[in-house]
Every structure is written in structure tokens, then in C-alpha cells.
Design a protein around this motif. Structure first.
Motif, PDB file in Angstrom:
ATOM      1  N   ARG A   2       1.069  -1.068  -0.097  1.00 47.72           N
ATOM      2  CA  ARG A   2       0.112   0.030  -0.082  1.00 47.72           C
ATOM      3  C   ARG A   2       0.869   1.354  -0.092  1.00 47.72           C
ATOM      4  O   ARG A   2       2.271   1.247   0.425  1.00 47.72           O
ATOM      5  N   MET A   5       2.060   6.781   3.691  1.00 48.13           N
ATOM      6  CA  MET A   5       2.070   8.497   4.203  1.00 48.13           C
ATOM      7  C   MET A   5       3.389   8.669   4.696  1.00 48.13           C
ATOM      8  O   MET A   5       4.219   7.988   5.312  1.00 48.13           O
ATOM      9  N   GLU A   7       4.188  11.147   6.562  1.00 44.96           N
ATOM     10  CA  GLU A   7       4.101  11.833   7.889  1.00 44.96           C
ATOM     11  C   GLU A   7       3.383  10.949   8.793  1.00 44.96           C
ATOM     12  O   GLU A   7       2.364  10.442   8.562  1.00 44.96           O
ATOM     13  N   ALA A  38     -15.574  18.487  14.552  1.00 46.52           N
ATOM     14  CA  ALA A  38     -14.271  18.822  14.994  1.00 46.52           C
ATOM     15  C   ALA A  38     -13.595  18.150  15.960  1.00 46.52           C
ATOM     16  O   ALA A  38     -12.376  17.534  15.817  1.00 46.52           O
ATOM     17  N   GLN A  41     -12.484  14.982  13.378  1.00 45.35           N
ATOM     18  CA  GLN A  41     -11.358  15.600  12.597  1.00 45.35           C
ATOM     19  C   GLN A  41     -10.088  15.469  13.558  1.00 45.35           C
ATOM     20  O   GLN A  41      -8.962  15.040  13.015  1.00 45.35           O
ATOM     21  N   ARG A  45      -7.878  10.127  12.508  1.00 46.64           N
ATOM     22  CA  ARG A  45      -6.881   9.450  11.995  1.00 46.64           C
ATOM     23  C   ARG A  45      -6.115   8.541  13.164  1.00 46.64           C
ATOM     24  O   ARG A  45      -5.852   7.674  12.510  1.00 46.64           O
TER      25      ARG A  45
ATOM     26  N   SER B  15      -5.514   7.308   5.717  1.00 43.15           N
ATOM     27  CA  SER B  15      -5.523   8.223   4.354  1.00 43.15           C
ATOM     28  C   SER B  15      -6.629   9.298   4.644  1.00 43.15           C
ATOM     29  O   SER B  15      -7.267   9.088   5.477  1.00 43.15           O
ATOM     30  N   ASP B  16      -6.448  10.648   4.012  1.00 48.25           N
ATOM     31  CA  ASP B  16      -7.517  11.543   4.060  1.00 48.25           C
ATOM     32  C   ASP B  16      -8.968  10.834   3.462  1.00 48.25           C
ATOM     33  O   ASP B  16      -9.974  11.115   4.040  1.00 48.25           O
ATOM     34  N   ALA B 321      -3.186  19.381   6.081  1.00 46.12           N
ATOM     35  CA  ALA B 321      -2.482  18.054   6.334  1.00 46.12           C
ATOM     36  C   ALA B 321      -0.941  18.180   6.071  1.00 46.12           C
ATOM     37  O   ALA B 321      -0.331  17.291   6.629  1.00 46.12           O
ATOM     38  N   ARG B 322      -0.584  19.151   5.658  1.00 50.92           N
ATOM     39  CA  ARG B 322       1.027  19.475   5.692  1.00 50.92           C
ATOM     40  C   ARG B 322       1.576  20.339   6.720  1.00 50.92           C
ATOM     41  O   ARG B 322       2.692  20.882   6.612  1.00 50.92           O
ATOM     42  N   LEU B 351     -13.134  22.374  10.572  1.00 50.97           N
ATOM     43  CA  LEU B 351     -11.768  22.458  10.006  1.00 50.97           C
ATOM     44  C   LEU B 351     -11.097  23.676  10.334  1.00 50.97           C
ATOM     45  O   LEU B 351      -9.954  23.901  10.675  1.00 50.97           O
TER      46      LEU B 351
END
Lengths: 198, 372
Positions: A2, A5, A7, A38, A41, A45, B15-16, B321-322, B351
Motif C-alpha cells: 500500500r 503516508m 508523515e 471537530a 477531525q 486519523r 489516508s484522507d 494536512a502538511r 476544519l
């Protein structure tokens, strides 16, 4: 392999997020949809990544993450320590991972194949990893697959995710002594079967 | 303590697209109001139990083995890897890489899936109560219990049957309808003047096929691989190939490989909507800087308020993201000012709060947090 990423985000939310989380939880409890967004977000992840590593399957991890956040938002009023949303949602995610381990075990007994494993350690290893490192990761994965779910989860939270023992205890809803015992049992088995590869 | 093993496993980071996908699913299921219906459910529990005991585990709409609605499990953005959806009646649908499909009907007696692009391998549990139908363009495949696959790319459809029999129908099928039995296949190839068709090869035969030799016969039924040109083969030197079709279908990697190093050339004469699409292509190739540059370009173009909003929103996401939190917050504020579509307003606000927080500006984060 895969795509990986570039980072790696921090293992835990930064300390100042706790105060923010408390405000966001308050607003979310009051019904503000943007506050839930929020919170999501901020923590999604980390939760999805943790579940991917635990379950070795991106599809299962996304299912489990979905259930995790649905339950978290549904039961948000029950969260006593408003700033502890991150640890709380991690605990729900760990519970969801346990449910899927149990389901896989049952499906295995019934001879039914569960979801494709597309995120084993070897599959998600750094693209620059050499064959020896991949072989080592593959070996660790194989040993982890043979552990009980309790030992596996405790060991992974500590050694893969990097949480403190007290945090592992909180997430797995058991005592510190139990966590230590489970991790020690997993360590012993891994050391024995990998010849101390780690 | 030594470095967590996690740092050696970068491929496991979400991933996003995964974060966005899960959020959509959380919203879809999270908005269900369960409790208001609890009384009605309790009242009908005896009836439901009666029919459940009589009729088996998965009458009514079909769900996955984990209880997820089939619609949610099959829909969503195309992903680069194959994924299998195990259904409660022991039927199974495998979506090939970059496949886009949608469940059109999910009922006690029928399941209909629309295949936009890619490959679906389907195992339908025999003697089940549902008639399964797959629609791929103007070709329709119908079964009751069998194992088969349907592949669709621009203009072409291929059906292969492993077990049982399927019925294939449609205006391009000779006589309007045909049956394909186990071991057989059906291939529908459009006429030569159709837009650059290219069927995805089977997973075990990934090489592209040579050009078609019989364009006057639009439909063939055979067990051989389709003879079609790939878009790469039909691209005329100096002209840009059709990168929009794969990009609009979410196949950004295909669009990127068609464009090669001509991303900027494509953007030079593109509309705002196409520049936004090109930015997605660049981002999917890992070129975040080019993606942001393209999105910034939209600000100087003649574009609708919604296009400006969308471009700034995406630019804000990528900047965040960065780690460019302040720039991200400003871009996201712009997006909100232009007027995001209703479905994106909450996530836009979330966001912008997160961006200001990460930028260390608690006052601005609080200001957005407390806005009515």
C-alpha cells in the motif's frame, strides 16, 4: 504494497487539545453538529490507524472506526471527564476491535473466511524496509495472530501504539496488574518464537 | 522505552480518503433516530420475531455480516485495492481496484447494483429469495444463484460466469437477450466511433489488449479477452488524452498516468471545475504542492462562488494536512465566505476551528467555536 503516508502524526493528541476537547464535547452534547465534526477531525486519523494495525484489515478498521464514533457520539453525555474524549474514544475503539476478534474466531470455527487482511505489518511496512526487516515484521505478526485477543491488544497498545501502561489499562478497562501480566505473557511468547528478533 | 513499532508501519496510517469515508458513514448512520421508533419496534417485536423464525436471518434489505447496510458497504469512493463485502445471506461481492458501484435496489426479493466502472465479482448464494441484477451501461445481467463477474470501462462490458447461468440483456445484445453458462463469457464492444473504450483486464491478465479489428460488429460473445485500445494508445501526439473521464470516476491514478508531465499544460486551458479536478489528480499522485498551486489558480479565474468555495476548501484541507495551519485557516475562512454547499458547512467550520487551534490562535478558534 500500500502507499504509505510520508508523515506520522503524533501518537496522542497534544496536551492543549484536552481543554479544547472539553469545550467541543460540551457543544456537541448541546447538539452542535460542527463540534462533533471537530472532534472527529481531531481523533479519527489516530483511531483508524490504530484499528488498522490491530485488525490488519482496512475494511474491518473502517467498519470498527465507524461504529466507534457512532457509539462515542451517541453516549457523549455519559462522558464524565469532558477533556478525556481521546482516551474514551480509544477505549471504545479497543472494545470494537475485541468484538471483531471474537467474530473472526467464530467465523473461523464455522469455516467462513472473514475480510481480506490487507494491512499486515509486512504489507504496511515502510517502503524502504529491507527483506530482513520485513521478515521480522512478518514473524511478529504471525506470533501476534496466535495470541489471545487480550494479550495481543495489550501488547499492541504498549509496543505498537506506544501508550503508557496506565493508559493501556484505561483503554482495556482492566487493572494495571492485569495489563502487565498480559504484556509479559505476550512478550514471552514473542521472544520465544522469534528468538528475540525484536 | 524504544521507538513504537507503529513508526515502522507508515502504510497503516489513515489516508484522507479513509477519514472522509468513515465520516460520511458515521453521518449516514449517526443521524438515524433510533429511540423515537423504539416504542413502535417494541410493539411489532412479536410479529418480527414470528417472521424471523419462519423466514431466516436476512429477510428485508440485505446487510453485511457485520450489520452494515449493503448500500453503505458498497458505495463510496473508489479505492486502489480490491475489497470484498460479505453479505448476511452468504452472498459475496468483490469490488476490483478503482471500482465505482452503487446499490440501486436492496429489498427482500431483489438486489440491483449499478456498475459505473471497474470490476465486480459476485457470488450469489443459490436458492436465495432475491433476484440479483447488475446494470453496466446498457447491459443488464440477471441471476438467482451463481458466481460471475462483470467488468466495465468506457463503453465496454465483459461478463464471465464461473458457476450457474446468467441472463444478459440490453439493446447491444444480439436478439436483445442471451444466456451465458458456467465457463462462458459475454463481451460487449462498442463501435469504432465510440469514445476510446478500454476494458480493465482480468486481475490475472493485466496486459493491455491489441486494437479491435472488427469495429462494424459492435457486440461479440466469446471467451477471449476483448480487443480494445487503451486511451494511452489512442492519444495523438501533442494532444491531451481524455484524462477527465477517469478523474471524474475517481480513478485519479489512471488520469495521472494519462497526463504524465502535462498537468500544467492541461490546466492552462481548463475551466475552473477542471482545474479543481486536476488538483485532485495531482494530490493523488503525491504532488501536494502542485495540487495547492492549481487550487490557488482558481481564485484568479472566472468561476462560480461554489467553485471558488470548493477550491479554497480543498486547498485548506491540504495545507492543514502538511502543517501549514495558518494558511489553511485562511483558505477555509475564504471557502466559508464564498458559501460552501450545505453538506460541507459543518465540516468546513470544524476544519477552520482545528486549523486556528493548530496555528496557536486560540482566540480565533474560540471565535469560530462560539459563532451561532
Amino acid at each position: 504494497m500500500r502507499t504509505h503516508m510520508a508523515e506520522v502524526s503524533p501518537i496522542r493528541p497534544a496536551a492543549d487539545t484536552h481543554a479544547d476537547d472539553a469545550v467541543l464535547v460540551e457543544r456537541a452534547v448541546e447538539g452542535a453538529a460542527w463540534a462533533k465534526g471537530a472532534l472527529y477531525q481531531r481523533h479519527a486519523r489516530r483511531v483508524i490507524g490504530m484499528l488498522t494495525r490491530m485488525l490488519s484489515s482496512t475494511a474491518d478498521a473502517e467498519d470498527a472506526a465507524q461504529d466507534t464514533f457512532i457509539l462515542a457520539f451517541r453516549d457523549l453525555r455519559q462522558l464524565q471527564r469532558r477533556g478525556g474524549f481521546g482516551a474514551w474514544v480509544n477505549g471504545i475503539a479497543v472494545h470494537q476491535a475485541h468484538r471483531r476478534f471474537r467474530r473472526r474466531k467464530l467465523l473461523g470455527i464455522l469455516g467462513i473466511q472473514s475480510s481480506a487482511r490487507d494491512a499486515t505489518f509486512e504489507q504496511v511496512a515502510d517502503a524502504r524496509a529491507g527483506p530482513e526487516e520485513r521478515a521480522e515484521l512478518s514473524l511478529i505478526q504471525r506470533v501476534l495472530d496466535g495470541l489471545s485477543a487480550n494479550e495481543r491488544v495489550a501488547w499492541m497498545l504498549r509496543n505498537v501504539e506506544g501508550y503508557e501502561l496506565s493508559e493501556v489499562a484505561e483503554m482495556t478497562a482492566c487493572s494495571l496488574a492485569t495489563v502487565k501480566r498480559r504484556i509479559a505473557a505476550a512478550e514471552e511468547r514473542i521472544a520465544r518464537e522469534t528468538g528475540g528478533a525484536r | 522505552m524504544s521507538k513504537p513499532l507503529r513508526e515502522r508501519l507508515p502504510g497503516s496510517e489513515a489516508s484522507d480518503a479513509a477519514v472522509e469515508r468513515v465520516w460520511q458513514r458515521v453521518n449516514e448512520r449517526g443521524e438515524r433516530r433510533v429511540w423515537p421508533y423504539a416504542a413502535a419496534l417494541a410493539a411489532s417485536a412479536a410479529v418480527v420475531a414470528f417472521f424471523a423464525l419462519r423466514a431466516g436471518p436476512c429477510d428485508g434489505p440485505l446487510c453485511t455480516q457485520s450489520g452494515l447496510p449493503m448500500q453503505a458497504a458498497l458505495s463510496g469512493d473508489a479505492v486502489d485495492h480490491e475489497r470484498t463485502v460479505e453479505l448476511a445471506d452468504r452472498s459475496r461481492v468483490t469490488l476490483g481496484p478503482r471500482t465505482v458501484a452503487r446499490v440501486a435496489t436492496n429489498a427482500a426479493t431483489a438486489v440491483d447494483i449499478e456498475l459505473s466502472t471497474g470490476t465486480l465479482a459476485v457470488h450469489v448464494e443459490p436458492k436465495g429469495p432475491r433476484r440479483w441484477g447488475i446494470t453496466a451501461g446498457d447491459v443488464r445481467v440477471e441471476v438467482v444463484g451463481t458466481t460471475f463477474s462483470v467488468a466495465r470501462a468506457e463503453g465496454g462490458v465483459r461478463v464471465e460466469v464461473s458457476e450457474g447461468t446468467v441472463q444478459v440483456s440490453g439493446p447491444s445484445v444480439p436478439g436483445g437477450v442471451t444466456r451465458v453458462t458456467a465457463g462462458g463469457s459475454f463481451t460487449n464492444v462498442p463501435a469504432a466511433d465510440s469514445p476510446t473504450p478500454s476494458l480493465p483486464p482480468k486481475p490475472e491478465t493485466p496486459r493491455p489488449s491489441p486494437p479491435a479489428t472488427s469495429p462494424s460488429s459492435p457486440v461479440r460473445s466469446s471467451t477471449t479477452k476483448p480487443k480494445l485500445e487503451s486511451p494511452e494508445q489512442t492519444a495523438v501526439a501533442g494532444e491531451l488524452p481524455d484524462w477527465r473521464t477517469p478523474a471524474r470516476q475517481g480513478r485519479f491514478a489512471d488520469a495521472a498516468s494519462l497526463l504524465g508531465d502535462r498537468l500544467e499544460a492541461a490546466a492552462a486551458s481548463a475551466t475552473a471545475a477542471d482545474v479543481i479536478l486536476l488538483a485532485d489528480v495531482a494530490a493523488s499522485s503525491g504532488d501536494a504542492v502542485a495540487s495547492e498551486r492549481l487550487l490557488a489558480k482558481v481564485a484568479a479565474m472566472q468561476a462560480s462562488a461554489e467553485e471558488h468555495a470548493l477550491a479554497e476548501y480543498k486547498r485548506g484541507q491540504r495545507l492543514l494536512a502538511r502543517g501549514e495551519a495558518k494558511l489553511a485557516a485562511e483558505a477555509l475562512e475564504q471557502a466559508i465566505a464564498f458559501g460552501l454547499p450545505p453538506a460541507m458547512k459543518d465540516s468546513g467550520r470544524a476544519l477552520v476551528i482545528e486549523a486556528w487551534r493548530r496555528a496557536g490562535d486560540a482566540a480565533k478558534a474560540d471565535e469560530w467555536r462560539t459563532r451561532p
